[in-house]
Scaffold this motif. Structure first.
Motif, mmCIF file in Angstrom:
data_model
loop_
_atom_site.group_PDB
_atom_site.id
_atom_site.type_symbol
_atom_site.label_atom_id
_atom_site.label_comp_id
_atom_site.label_asym_id
_atom_site.label_seq_id
_atom_site.Cartn_x
_atom_site.Cartn_y
_atom_site.Cartn_z
ATOM 1 N N TYR A 65 0.824 -1.200 0.000
ATOM 2 C CA TYR A 65 0.000 0.000 0.000
ATOM 3 C C TYR A 65 0.865 1.260 0.000
ATOM 4 O O TYR A 65 1.996 1.258 0.479
ATOM 5 N N THR A 66 0.276 2.327 -0.474
ATOM 6 C CA THR A 66 0.864 3.655 -0.297
ATOM 7 C C THR A 66 -0.197 4.571 0.291
ATOM 8 O O THR A 66 -1.370 4.492 -0.063
ATOM 9 N N ILE A 67 0.216 5.434 1.209
ATOM 10 C CA ILE A 67 -0.651 6.456 1.797
ATOM 11 C C ILE A 67 0.003 7.801 1.543
ATOM 12 O O ILE A 67 1.175 8.000 1.869
ATOM 13 N N ASN A 68 -0.744 8.707 0.960
ATOM 14 C CA ASN A 68 -0.254 10.055 0.703
ATOM 15 C C ASN A 68 -1.195 11.061 1.349
ATOM 16 O O ASN A 68 -2.395 10.817 1.469
ATOM 17 N N GLY A 69 -0.653 12.191 1.754
ATOM 18 C CA GLY A 69 -1.501 13.218 2.343
ATOM 19 C C GLY A 69 -0.719 14.476 2.640
ATOM 20 O O GLY A 69 0.442 14.632 2.240
ATOM 21 N N THR A 70 -1.369 15.373 3.364
ATOM 22 C CA THR A 70 -0.776 16.656 3.715
ATOM 23 C C THR A 70 -1.095 16.972 5.168
ATOM 24 O O THR A 70 -2.237 16.814 5.605
ATOM 25 N N ALA A 71 -0.092 17.404 5.919
ATOM 26 C CA ALA A 71 -0.268 17.852 7.294
ATOM 27 C C ALA A 71 0.165 19.309 7.368
ATOM 28 O O ALA A 71 1.352 19.618 7.198
ATOM 29 N N LEU A 72 -0.781 20.193 7.592
ATOM 30 C CA LEU A 72 -0.521 21.631 7.579
ATOM 31 C C LEU A 72 -0.436 22.168 9.000
ATOM 32 O O LEU A 72 -1.167 21.723 9.890
ATOM 33 N N LEU A 73 0.449 23.140 9.204
ATOM 34 C CA LEU A 73 0.585 23.808 10.490
ATOM 35 C C LEU A 73 -0.242 25.084 10.451
ATOM 36 O O LEU A 73 -0.053 25.931 9.570
ATOM 37 N N GLN A 74 -1.161 25.228 11.378
ATOM 38 C CA GLN A 74 -2.090 26.353 11.373
ATOM 39 C C GLN A 74 -1.347 27.684 11.371
ATOM 40 O O GLN A 74 -0.460 27.927 12.179
ATOM 41 N N SER A 75 -1.689 28.539 10.402
ATOM 42 C CA SER A 75 -1.176 29.915 10.285
ATOM 43 C C SER A 75 0.310 29.991 9.963
ATOM 44 O O SER A 75 0.888 31.078 10.008
ATOM 45 N N ALA A 76 0.949 28.879 9.623
ATOM 46 C CA ALA A 76 2.389 28.885 9.353
ATOM 47 C C ALA A 76 2.669 29.101 7.870
ATOM 48 O O ALA A 76 1.832 28.811 7.004
ATOM 49 N N ASN A 77 3.859 29.600 7.555
ATOM 50 C CA ASN A 77 4.295 29.758 6.170
ATOM 51 C C ASN A 77 4.974 28.505 5.646
ATOM 52 O O ASN A 77 4.928 28.206 4.457
ATOM 53 N N SER A 78 5.642 27.771 6.535
ATOM 54 C CA SER A 78 6.289 26.525 6.166
ATOM 55 C C SER A 78 5.669 25.403 6.989
ATOM 56 O O SER A 78 5.317 25.593 8.161
ATOM 57 N N HIS A 79 5.521 24.235 6.363
ATOM 58 C CA HIS A 79 4.779 23.152 7.018
ATOM 59 C C HIS A 79 5.617 21.881 7.180
ATOM 60 O O HIS A 79 5.075 20.793 7.324
ATOM 61 N N GLY A 80 6.916 22.003 7.164
ATOM 62 C CA GLY A 80 7.782 20.839 7.286
ATOM 63 C C GLY A 80 8.008 20.421 8.726
ATOM 64 O O GLY A 80 7.660 21.122 9.678
ATOM 65 N N GLY A 81 8.629 19.237 8.877
ATOM 66 C CA GLY A 81 9.080 18.788 10.185
ATOM 67 C C GLY A 81 8.106 17.946 10.973
ATOM 68 O O GLY A 81 8.458 17.430 12.041
ATOM 69 N N THR A 82 6.884 17.783 10.502
ATOM 70 C CA THR A 82 5.917 16.978 11.245
ATOM 71 C C THR A 82 6.210 15.497 11.030
ATOM 72 O O THR A 82 6.408 15.047 9.901
ATOM 73 N N VAL A 83 6.233 14.741 12.093
ATOM 74 C CA VAL A 83 6.454 13.299 12.028
ATOM 75 C C VAL A 83 5.091 12.610 11.954
ATOM 76 O O VAL A 83 4.215 12.851 12.791
ATOM 77 N N VAL A 84 4.927 11.757 10.959
ATOM 78 C CA VAL A 84 3.670 11.037 10.761
ATOM 79 C C VAL A 84 3.925 9.563 11.063
ATOM 80 O O VAL A 84 4.759 8.923 10.419
ATOM 81 N N THR A 85 3.204 9.037 12.047
ATOM 82 C CA THR A 85 3.343 7.630 12.430
ATOM 83 C C THR A 85 1.996 6.944 12.263
ATOM 84 O O THR A 85 1.035 7.276 12.964
ATOM 85 N N CYS A 86 1.908 6.002 11.323
ATOM 86 C CA CYS A 86 0.682 5.239 11.100
ATOM 87 C C CYS A 86 0.899 3.815 11.627
ATOM 88 O O CYS A 86 1.803 3.110 11.174
ATOM 89 N N THR A 87 0.060 3.415 12.572
ATOM 90 C CA THR A 87 0.205 2.116 13.230
ATOM 91 C C THR A 87 -0.965 1.224 12.878
ATOM 92 O O THR A 87 -2.135 1.624 13.026
#
Length: 721
Positions: A217-239
């Protein structure tokens, strides 16, 4: 709302575009020339290979559909399928553990053939097998003929489409390394014969896309930081909730993340809990539960809220009184040394009123952490002016109530949004303002811009309440014409299906209520029958139809007496260890009040066996559950309607009943959380509307109103898988 003088009465409708049926139904238009075309259709069109466990064999079906205008008596067809990807199996082989996939024969002849041995006989070199299969070349040979005085299949001079046969094959295990393969089907010969054994016409195979086969499988998506200009650095853990196996990835500067490839290949399907964590402590962790049952999955954007400035006990992942107290006691406007320092919650290195507004907007005095980022698609109206409301599609967090516009249809209206199983598309009913017709649209979730899939010409039915098949290839919906409706509301219709590409439109059942049908699997559909349904057991009850065998009937004994009504079907899956059980939800009305009921459900040999009824949601006193939906994770969301003193109060409060397995074997009422939570959808506070007549609690509007006619009591929503 009425269509105006430019609309032709719907009881004078054009049969031609609709009568593409599983059973042969002719369109009485003489063809220019004789033709026969074989169209193989993969179901599903994208498949996984097997895993290492014997109990996890994967199967793929190929439906051989025939379109033509010549009747025939017998067939001789040979089809070559890729043997390095697909293989045969032993029908109804008893294994340990049992393999339910081989309970279906490799070849199932379509319903128009009739009864094997009475109406027709298949021929093979192996007595009783009914087909020949060469495992080396992957070639399957199909030969069948009608018997005696049984009529031929098809109609000379009239276009028809029918299901000739369904083939089932096992998908080979391609290993654990990430790879994508494909399988083809090429049919030759394709012979249709008359009673004298002569070829009726030179047949051809339509262009057939390859079956896409993946190893994970592949899972794709987007995790946005509220009111931020850059949205990097979030760790996504799917269990995976069954095996407890974690899969970890991160977001780029735009917030995009992806699982897939050799390092993060997901080899397990089922229920997942995905947690989003950003190292900046001011952002709240967010959790999304999803049911992963398709090879590729796209998750709607998840927003990590900000404003968590307090670090004391009880304030780690919420925005509560401790955060408010810190703002009020330490408020010093001005520049700070670096982004997110001190009370800077939007990362612009300045503390000002913007930070205060963000924190206050996210304030949650209930001490419930903003952990659930699950999504819901809403079909709701924001105002009720004019002839009917300007309903739009929105998506958002069902607990926080914050929503975003999904798609703006301008002067048109959107109802019944329904997310595809892979999260990549939304299907909905769109009311075209210029014509007054409801049509089906599909819109990609990544870049919402809808396209119509029901015919633009020669088709006058309304297309209402769509629902995706589990493989995402077909859509079932209610097709209704003007005499079946009253003004802006619809009382009944027929059951239709259409491919997601817009092809193979079929009417498959009549006398259905206007609620989204529910797919038990890729071939069996459950729907709500009307009080005058042609099958007695389906009247005011749930009914089903099997698209392969043409079996139909009531879904077991759901009613107790003549006052009872069952409608609004939905399905989820209950999993205990490696055992998965289908769960049927429906709205049950006993003549006094209604509720949401759940039952386990099994299907075999053309009939359903329901388990005991479990009441999982009941309305407040004096109210009715006007609409509900069940998530694949068995959570239930509903809203209530109330009419008092001829005042209908529009609804912006929704209720959730969460499913939490209590650890005791089997499904019970105790598995649903006793604490019913409620949430308001921001910006959808309606005004009371006075009506002169009609508007009975829980009933469709009857069209008799004073002033505004509106659709608020039919607000709809859909859990994202």
């Amino acid at each position: 709302m009425h269509r105006g003088n430019n609309m032709i009465k719907r009881h004078i409708f054009f049969w031609g575009a609709l009568l593409v049926l599983l059973s042969v139904t002719p369109v009485w238009v003489m063809a220019q020339k004789t033709s026969m075309t074989l169209t193989p259709v993969w179901r599903p069109g994208e498949q996984l290979t097997t895993l290492t466990a014997d109990s996890d064999f994967r199967y793929v079906d190929v439906q051989l559909q025939v379109t033509g205008n010549v009747q025939f008596w017998a067939v001789n067809i040979g089809c070559a399928l890729s043997p390095d990807v697909l293989t045969n199996y032993v029908y109804d082989e008893i294994g340990s553990p049992p393999d339910t996939g081989d309970d279906v024969p490799m070849v199932t002849w379509g319903p128009d053939w009739g009864t094997n041995g009475t109406d027709f006989v298949p021929v093979s070199s192996v007595p009783g097998q009914g087909f020949d299969y060469d495992s080396v070349s992957g070639t399957i040979s199909l030969r069948a003929t009608r018997l005696g005085a049984v009529p031929s299949i098809g109609v000379n001079g009239a276009e028809y489409t029918l299901l000739l046969a369904s083939l089932r094959l096992r998908v080979r295990d391609l290993g654990s390394v990430f790879t994508t393969r494909s399988a083809s089907i090429k049919c030759n010969p394709i012979e249709f014969l008359d009673r004298d054994g002569r070829s009726v016409v030179k047949a051809k195979q339509a262009k057939t896309p390859d079956l896409i086969v993946r190893t994970g499988y592949t899972i794709n998506g987007t995790a946005l930081l509220q009111s931020a200009n850059s949205h990097g650095g979030t760790v996504v853990t799917c269990t995976n909730l069954e095996s407890s196996t974690p899969y970890v990835t991160g977001t780029d500067g735009n917030g995009n993340f992806s699982f897939g490839g050799s390092s993060q290949l997901i080899r397990e399907f089922g229920a997942y809990s995905c947690v989003f964590n950003n190292p900046v402590s001011k952002f709240l962790d967010t959790e999304v539960n999803l049911a992963l049952n398709t090879p590729t999955f796209y998750l709607l954007p998840t927003i990590l809220k900000t404003g968590n400035v307090a670090t004391g006990a009880g304030s780690v992942n919420d925005i509560d009184d401790a955060d408010v107290a810190l703002f009020t006691s330490s408020w010093v406007p001005g520049a700070v040394g670096s982004p997110y320092s001190g009370l800077d919650v939007n990362g612009d290195s300045i503390v000002n009123e913007a930070d205060l507004a963000i924190m206050a907007g996210n304030y949650n005095p209930s001490d419930r952490p903003y952990m659930d980022g699950s999504h819901v698609l809403y079909g709701l109206a924001t105002d009720y002016g004019g002839d009917f409301p300007n309903s739009r599609a929105y998506w958002g967090d069902p607990f926080a109530g914050a929503v975003q516009l999904y798609e703006n249809p301008k002067s048109d209206r959107i109802f019944w949004p329904n997310m595809s199983p892979d999260g990549n598309n939304v299907v909905y009913s769109r009311l075209i303002n210029k014509t007054g017709q409801y049509v089906l649209y599909i819109s990609p979730t990544a870049k919402p811009k809808g396209r119509q899939i029901t015919p633009k010409k020669g088709y006058d039915d309304d297309a209402l309440a769509p629902a995706w098949s589990p493989d995402g290839q077909r859509i079932a919906f209610i097709c209704s014409w003007e005499d079946q409706s009253s003004g802006y509301q619809f009382d009944e219709g027929d059951l239709c299906i259409i491919d997601a590409t817009g092809s193979h439109l079929q009417k498959i059942a009549t006398q259905t209520k206007v609620y989204p049908p529910a797919w038990f699997d890729n071939n069996v559909i459950v729907y709500a029958g009307t009080s005058d349904h042609p099958i007695a057991g389906c009247r005011n009850n749930l009914c089903f139809i099997d698209l392969v065998t043409n079996a139909s009937g009531a879904v077991g004994s759901l009613l107790g007496d003549g006052d009872d009504v069952a409608d609004m079907p939905a399905f989820g899956v209950f999993q205990e260890g490696a055992t998965k059980t289908s769960v049927l939800f429906y709205r049950f009305d006993n003549g006094t009040t209604n509720s949401v009921v759940a039952r386990t459900l099994a299907y075999s040999s053309g009939s359903f066996t329901p388990g005991s009824a479990l009441t999982v949601a009941t309305p407040s006193g004096g109210n009715d559950i006007a609409y509900y939906n069940a998530s694949p994770m068995l959570d239930v969301m509903y809203y209530e309607s109330t009419v008092s003193n001829n005042i209908f109060r529009t609804i912006d409060i929704f209720f959730n009943v969460d499913f939490i397995d209590n650890g005791v074997a089997g499904l019970s009422v105790a598995d649903w959380d006793d604490e019913v939570s409620q949430h308001a959808v921001d910006g959808f506070v309606g005004n009371p509307v006075t009506v002169s007549a009609g508007g009975l609690v829980g009933q469709p509007w009857n069209g008799s109103v004073g002033g505004t006619l509106f659709h608020a009591q039919r607000a709809t929503f859909d859990w994202v898988p």
